[in-house]
Design a protein around this motif. Structure first.
Motif, PDB file in Angstrom:
ATOM      1  N   SER A  39       0.839  -1.195   0.000  1.00 38.54           N
ATOM      2  CA  SER A  39       0.000   0.000   0.000  1.00 38.54           C
ATOM      3  C   SER A  39       0.873   1.243   0.000  1.00 38.54           C
ATOM      4  O   SER A  39       1.511   1.559   1.001  1.00 38.54           O
ATOM      5  CB  SER A  39      -0.910   0.003   1.233  1.00 38.54           C
ATOM      6  N   PRO A  40       0.956   1.991  -1.096  1.00 44.17           N
ATOM      7  CA  PRO A  40       1.745   3.232  -1.110  1.00 44.17           C
ATOM      8  C   PRO A  40       1.274   4.226  -0.061  1.00 44.17           C
ATOM      9  O   PRO A  40       2.053   4.976   0.492  1.00 44.17           O
ATOM     10  CB  PRO A  40       1.526   3.763  -2.535  1.00 44.17           C
ATOM     11  N   ARG A  41      -0.053   4.187   0.232  1.00 41.98           N
ATOM     12  CA  ARG A  41      -0.575   5.113   1.236  1.00 41.98           C
ATOM     13  C   ARG A  41       0.006   4.809   2.612  1.00 41.98           C
ATOM     14  O   ARG A  41       0.397   5.697   3.347  1.00 41.98           O
ATOM     15  CB  ARG A  41      -2.092   5.034   1.276  1.00 41.98           C
ATOM     16  N   ALA A  42       0.097   3.540   2.965  1.00 46.78           N
ATOM     17  CA  ALA A  42       0.670   3.162   4.259  1.00 46.78           C
ATOM     18  C   ALA A  42       2.138   3.559   4.341  1.00 46.78           C
ATOM     19  O   ALA A  42       2.605   4.049   5.368  1.00 46.78           O
ATOM     20  CB  ALA A  42       0.504   1.659   4.484  1.00 46.78           C
ATOM     21  N   SER A  43       2.862   3.358   3.258  1.00 47.01           N
ATOM     22  CA  SER A  43       4.282   3.728   3.250  1.00 47.01           C
ATOM     23  C   SER A  43       4.449   5.230   3.406  1.00 47.01           C
ATOM     24  O   SER A  43       5.281   5.700   4.184  1.00 47.01           O
ATOM     25  CB  SER A  43       4.920   3.251   1.942  1.00 47.01           C
ATOM     26  N   TRP A  44       3.638   5.990   2.663  1.00 47.34           N
ATOM     27  CA  TRP A  44       3.728   7.451   2.740  1.00 47.34           C
ATOM     28  C   TRP A  44       3.349   7.941   4.135  1.00 47.34           C
ATOM     29  O   TRP A  44       3.991   8.822   4.700  1.00 47.34           O
ATOM     30  CB  TRP A  44       2.793   8.059   1.705  1.00 47.34           C
ATOM     31  N   VAL A  49       4.736  10.323   9.411  1.00 48.57           N
ATOM     32  CA  VAL A  49       4.686  10.297  10.870  1.00 48.57           C
ATOM     33  C   VAL A  49       6.091  10.334  11.446  1.00 48.57           C
ATOM     34  O   VAL A  49       6.389  11.091  12.377  1.00 48.57           O
ATOM     35  CB  VAL A  49       3.918   9.054  11.353  1.00 48.57           C
ATOM     36  N   THR A  50       6.979   9.519  10.890  1.00 45.28           N
ATOM     37  CA  THR A  50       8.358   9.479  11.377  1.00 45.28           C
ATOM     38  C   THR A  50       9.043  10.826  11.209  1.00 45.28           C
ATOM     39  O   THR A  50       9.705  11.328  12.128  1.00 45.28           O
ATOM     40  CB  THR A  50       9.156   8.401  10.627  1.00 45.28           C
ATOM     41  N   ALA A  51       8.904  11.435  10.023  1.00 47.52           N
ATOM     42  CA  ALA A  51       9.569  12.703   9.748  1.00 47.52           C
ATOM     43  C   ALA A  51       9.044  13.812  10.644  1.00 47.52           C
ATOM     44  O   ALA A  51       9.807  14.614  11.193  1.00 47.52           O
ATOM     45  CB  ALA A  51       9.386  13.078   8.277  1.00 47.52           C
ATOM     46  N   PRO A 520       7.032  -0.802   6.203  1.00 43.66           N
ATOM     47  CA  PRO A 520       7.143   0.615   6.518  1.00 43.66           C
ATOM     48  C   PRO A 520       6.792   0.963   7.959  1.00 43.66           C
ATOM     49  O   PRO A 520       7.328   1.909   8.524  1.00 43.66           O
ATOM     50  CB  PRO A 520       6.157   1.257   5.530  1.00 43.66           C
ATOM     51  N   TRP A 521       5.906   0.184   8.593  1.00 45.82           N
ATOM     52  CA  TRP A 521       5.530   0.500   9.964  1.00 45.82           C
ATOM     53  C   TRP A 521       6.557   0.003  10.977  1.00 45.82           C
ATOM     54  O   TRP A 521       6.484   0.344  12.148  1.00 45.82           O
ATOM     55  CB  TRP A 521       4.158  -0.081  10.278  1.00 45.82           C
ATOM     56  N   HIS A 522       7.514  -0.800  10.535  1.00 51.00           N
ATOM     57  CA  HIS A 522       8.611  -1.181  11.406  1.00 51.00           C
ATOM     58  C   HIS A 522       9.730  -0.146  11.376  1.00 51.00           C
ATOM     59  O   HIS A 522      10.426   0.063  12.378  1.00 51.00           O
ATOM     60  CB  HIS A 522       9.184  -2.548  11.008  1.00 51.00           C
ATOM     61  N   VAL A 523       9.909   0.486  10.242  1.00 47.28           N
ATOM     62  CA  VAL A 523      11.052   1.372  10.083  1.00 47.28           C
ATOM     63  C   VAL A 523      10.994   2.607  10.991  1.00 47.28           C
ATOM     64  O   VAL A 523      12.031   3.122  11.384  1.00 47.28           O
ATOM     65  CB  VAL A 523      11.224   1.770   8.602  1.00 47.28           C
ATOM     66  N   PRO A 524       9.810   3.135  11.367  1.00 49.99           N
ATOM     67  CA  PRO A 524       9.819   4.230  12.347  1.00 49.99           C
ATOM     68  C   PRO A 524      10.526   3.892  13.652  1.00 49.99           C
ATOM     69  O   PRO A 524      10.821   4.794  14.440  1.00 49.99           O
ATOM     70  CB  PRO A 524       8.330   4.510  12.567  1.00 49.99           C
ATOM     71  N   LEU A 525      10.816   2.599  13.865  1.00 46.47           N
ATOM     72  CA  LEU A 525      11.613   2.255  15.035  1.00 46.47           C
ATOM     73  C   LEU A 525      12.983   2.915  14.974  1.00 46.47           C
ATOM     74  O   LEU A 525      13.619   3.134  15.999  1.00 46.47           O
ATOM     75  CB  LEU A 525      11.761   0.735  15.149  1.00 46.47           C
ATOM     76  N   TRP A 573      15.533   5.388   3.915  1.00 46.98           N
ATOM     77  CA  TRP A 573      14.152   4.979   3.758  1.00 46.98           C
ATOM     78  C   TRP A 573      13.198   6.163   3.736  1.00 46.98           C
ATOM     79  O   TRP A 573      12.240   6.196   2.951  1.00 46.98           O
ATOM     80  CB  TRP A 573      13.785   4.034   4.898  1.00 46.98           C
ATOM     81  N   LEU A 574      13.441   7.153   4.561  1.00 43.81           N
ATOM     82  CA  LEU A 574      12.555   8.317   4.606  1.00 43.81           C
ATOM     83  C   LEU A 574      12.493   9.026   3.261  1.00 43.81           C
ATOM     84  O   LEU A 574      11.441   9.421   2.788  1.00 43.81           O
ATOM     85  CB  LEU A 574      13.024   9.295   5.688  1.00 43.81           C
ATOM     86  N   ALA A 575      13.656   9.216   2.643  1.00 40.72           N
ATOM     87  CA  ALA A 575      13.702   9.950   1.375  1.00 40.72           C
ATOM     88  C   ALA A 575      13.359   9.058   0.185  1.00 40.72           C
ATOM     89  O   ALA A 575      12.832   9.542  -0.822  1.00 40.72           O
ATOM     90  CB  ALA A 575      15.083  10.558   1.182  1.00 40.72           C
TER      91      ALA A 575
END
Length: 813
Positions: A39-44, A49-51, A520-525, A573-575
């Motif tokens: 899901s591109p929306r979930a990744s975005w 959120v992280t940024a 993507p929801w793991h990477v905000p760690l 990953w963010l960029a």
């Protein structure tokens, strides 16, 4: 004849393929990259959120604590009022009051009168002091320290607290911020102390003289005043600029308990053991240095923003904010009341301490090495566990570390080019006596963008590197630096230790996931693991960018580069695929900021150009020259130096590194003859000679007299102002300087200098007498200083005025 490869039996071919497959599996980690969500929306959303959270933490740290609201003069008497302190500042900082000037005497008398009004015991310490270890030229002066004492009520025996600030200014500025604001605040603190609860311990108030002349006033107090032999706590306040909040940047050895008291009474004050560790290894010093070396415990405070105004005419009363006055006063008042209640000075305690956003953290300094060893060991454990699970290759981790450091070196090199590039874009910057601009923040942002751009390109080139290898590679330099710093500079270890700890915990978590892909929801760690870095580094970077000259922007840039290395996978990953575009944009934006800074720079009355001319007289030859230490001449200096000045060294001006602009000047009048010298020679031990020189200035307004003895090897020892000093301690590394002594504001009766010379020594003594004025007949017909210029800030070039030199030969018998 052998069969061709494609004709080998199926069984042999299958065995070979299996071996190749096993080898490939052993060399390639299981998690080779970040798994993209379907899901591109979930990744975005995860990236956003992280940024946002990361940026929010950085802004929270950089914002710090706002300056307090100033308290009006109508406030209760026991409270500190910035409005009441400003009344003192209006008198103290109205105009320059350098050592020995009439205005300096007026400020001295004002301080004495105000302390007496408060009911303090007042003493004026007049001392002739020589402190050869504290500067070149070796300084001496007649100082006048103003000292007051507030006695504890009802015989209370608490801890003595000494409030310290220097009351002299430089000759080139009114000194409202350096250090009139601190003096005014201490006067108001003393008044509030007398009006508030009964004092539990005595409070000393020390307004030192000649701080700008290498701490001569505080040296005289620490060496000779009987109150200096007491034990207690000193709170010193100084300034490095004319803006910004207060920073506690130095604590005395064993002063960990004072750090705890500061956190309790003034939690909003910025502080860090890193600043103490770095500052005490620099060449800079304040009055606190002399008192700390004299055995007092204490804290050293200063505001460090607005450095463009430092030691210049821009240090005005109006430039000092009421918020800064209020923060100074509230801090000193609360600490004085609290510390004075201590029954005695506690035993020494060494702490590592730092601000982590709104939190103040401290722990024993003895923990530095064990903690570094623990987290480095845990990092190695995470590496080997991930290696056993085939999540990374050790050699590849070292490769990623090397690649990141090479890219970081390129980024740092670009940062080093920022100031030379700015001078190339705008030649006016070459005229500045120090690397400053009217808007340093724009320069800092440009450098940060350049470092981020170069690091971004390097990370994009490594975008296919396995996540674990890239993450571990970024931790390698932090582990090495953390271990080294904890041993060599433990006070600074927290900056490297806790960011490393956050990433080590992340690596441990990743190494326990086996082959499960990251979403993507793991990477905000990574953002959570980066929290220690985000809490610690921005404030340190901002402080270093502020206090260091712009030409040394690579120092904080190196820290920023290391931070990006540590955050490499999360940053990448963010960029995502937009990283090259973001890097290119950052590079162009940084260049645009520098261009805008260059194009918009101009000199005017508000931002004057530092420039100066010295009238140098050779009293022996009765000739004179115009001399300027400016890097680039302007129309005003050319009016003095003419169209063809020479660029060369001047032996009569050894205290400032040349070459200088020099051209002939009108000859001096008959009333210009320089200092008078009377000498007497006596035999010494081992064939040595003792030469007594009595040096008398030729006029009452002399700012200083220089005494240079060449060659310096001829001097066995010297005695000045009651201080006997061996020749080895007087000679400088530059043999051409020999022994160089400067006596500030000598009395009209002069001073005595005794030299012990080698048996065969026959040195030349060059005497230089300086006044901050040029005879009117010499400047007749020459233009007055324009409004868009100002004297070169004190200590950064030749002093303006007139220097008269003469030489005396001390021939051997």
């Amino acid at each position: 004849m052998d069969a061709p490869d494609d004709a080998r039996t199926p069984r042999a071919s299958g065995r070979r393929g299996a071996r190749l497959k096993d080898r490939a599996m052993s060399d390639t980690p299981a998690s080779a990259g970040l798994e993209r969500s379907a899901s591109p929306r979930a990744s975005w959303l995860a990236r956003s959120v992280t940024a946002v959270l990361g940026l929010g933490v950085i802004l929270l740290v950089l914002r710090g604590s706002a300056l307090p609201e100033p308290v009006p003069a109508s406030a209760p008497a026991e409270r500190f009022s910035a409005a009441r302190a400003r009344e003192h500042l209006r008198f103290i900082g109205a105009e320059p009051h350098a050592l020995g000037t009439p205005r300096h005497a007026a400020v001295r008398d004002y301080l004495e009168a105000r302390l007496r009004d408060l009911g303090a015991e007042v003493q004026l310490q007049r001392e002739a002091v020589f402190a050869p270890a504290q500067g070149i030229p070796r300084p001496a002066a007649n100082v006048e320290n103003v000292i007051g004492r507030l006695r504890a009520k009802d015989g209370a025996k608490g801890t003595t607290v000494m409030l310290v600030a220097h009351y002299d200014s430089v000759p080139t500025g009114p000194g409202a911020s350096d250090n009139g604001a601190a003096v005014a605040s201490i006067l108001e603190v003393a008044r509030a102390l007398q009006q508030g609860p009964a004092l539990a311990g005595d409070v000393l108030i020390l307004f030192t003289d000649a701080e700008e002349q290498h701490l001569l006033g505080s040296t005289a107090f620490a060496s000779n005043h009987p109150w200096a032999r007491e034990s207690g706590v000193v709170l010193n306040v100084d300034a490095r600029g004319n803006a910004g909040p207060l920073l506690m940047f130095e604590v005395s050895p064993g002063g960990g308990w004072l750090v705890r008291r500061l956190g309790e009474e003034a939690p909003d004050i910025g502080a860090g053991s890193l600043f103490t560790a770095v500052y005490q290894r620099m060449k800079n010093a304040t009055d606190f240095t002399a008192l700390r070396q004299g055995g007092w415990q204490g804290l050293n405070f200063a505001n460090v923003e607005g450095t463009q105004a430092y030691h210049s005419r821009k240090e005005t009363v109006d430039a000092v904010s009421d918020g800064l006055l209020q923060q100074q006063g509230d801090t000193l008042l609360a600490l004085t009341r609290r510390i004075s209640r201590e029954p005695s000075v506690p035993e020494g305690e060494e702490l590592i301490f730092f601000n982590a956003g709104p939190l103040r953290v401290h722990y024993p300094r003895a923990w530095a090495v064990p903690l570094a060893v623990f987290w480095t060991g845990l990092f190695l454990f995470a590496l080997f566990r991930a290696r056993q699970r085939k999540q990374l290759r050790l050699w590849a981790v070292l490769r990623e570390a090397a690649v990141l450091l090479v890219v970081g070196f390129l980024a740092s090199s670009l940062a080093r080019l920022a100031w030379p590039l700015l001078k190339a874009l705008q030649p006016a910057f070459r005229a500045l006596s120090r690397s400053e601009t009217q808007d340093n923040a724009r320069f800092f942002l440009a450098v940060v963008l350049w470092v981020m751009a170069v690091m971004g390109v390097g990370l994009f080139l490594r975008r296919r590197a396995p996540v674990m290898e890239l993450a571990a590679g970024g931790c390698v330099p932090w582990a090495v630096v953390s271990l080294a710093i904890s041993i060599v500079l433990p006070g600074a270890s927290a900056l490297f230790l806790w960011p490393l700890a956050g990433m080590v915990l992340l690596l441990l978590w990743l190494s326990g996931r086996a082959t499960q892909p990251l979403t993507p929801w793991h990477v905000p760690l990574w953002g959570l693991a980066a929290l220690p870095l985000l809490l610690l580094l921005p404030d340190v970077l901002a402080t270093f960018f502020t206090v260091l000259p712009l030409e040394r922007a690579a120092v904080p840039s190196d820290l920023l580069m290391l931070a990006i290395c540590l955050l490499a996978p999360g940053w990448l990953w963010l960029a995502g695929r937009g990283l090259p575009w973001a890097s290119g944009g950052a590079l162009l934006l940084g260049l645009g900021l520098l261009v805008s800074l260059a194009v918009g720079y101009h000199f005017d009355a508000r931002n004057p150009r530092p420039t100066g001319v010295l009238y140098l007289v050779d009293a022996d030859a009765k000739t004179a020259s115009w001399v300027s230490s400016d890097a680039v001449l302007n129309d005003w200096t050319r009016a003095y130096l003419g169209s063809g000045p020479k660029r060369e060294a001047v032996d009569a001006l050894p205290e400032v590194k040349g070459p200088f602009w020099i051209s002939p000047a009108p000859a001096p009048g008959d009333d210009v003859w320089g200092p008078r010298v009377d000498s007497r020679t006596a035999a010494g031990e081992g064939g040595r000679r003792k030469v007594s020189l009595h040096i008398t200035p030729s006029r009452p307004d002399v700012a200083f007299v220089d005494v240079q003895v060449l060659p310096g090897d001829a001097v066995v020892s010297a005695r000045l102002a009651g201080q006997q000093t061996p020749g080895d301690a007087l000679r400088t590394r530059n043999a051409a300087q020999g022994v160089l002594i400067r006596y500030w504001v000598p009395s009209s009766e002069g001073f005595d200098l005794e030299l012990e010379l080698t048996a065969s020594g026959s040195p030349t003594v060059r005497l230089g007498e300086h006044v901050y004025a040029v005879p009117a007949p010499v400047t007749a017909g020459l233009p007055a200083r324009p409004e868009d210029t100002m004297p070169v800030p004190f200590g950064e070039g030749l002093d303006e005025g007139m220097r008269v030199t003469r030489t005396v030969r001390l021939d051997a018998p």
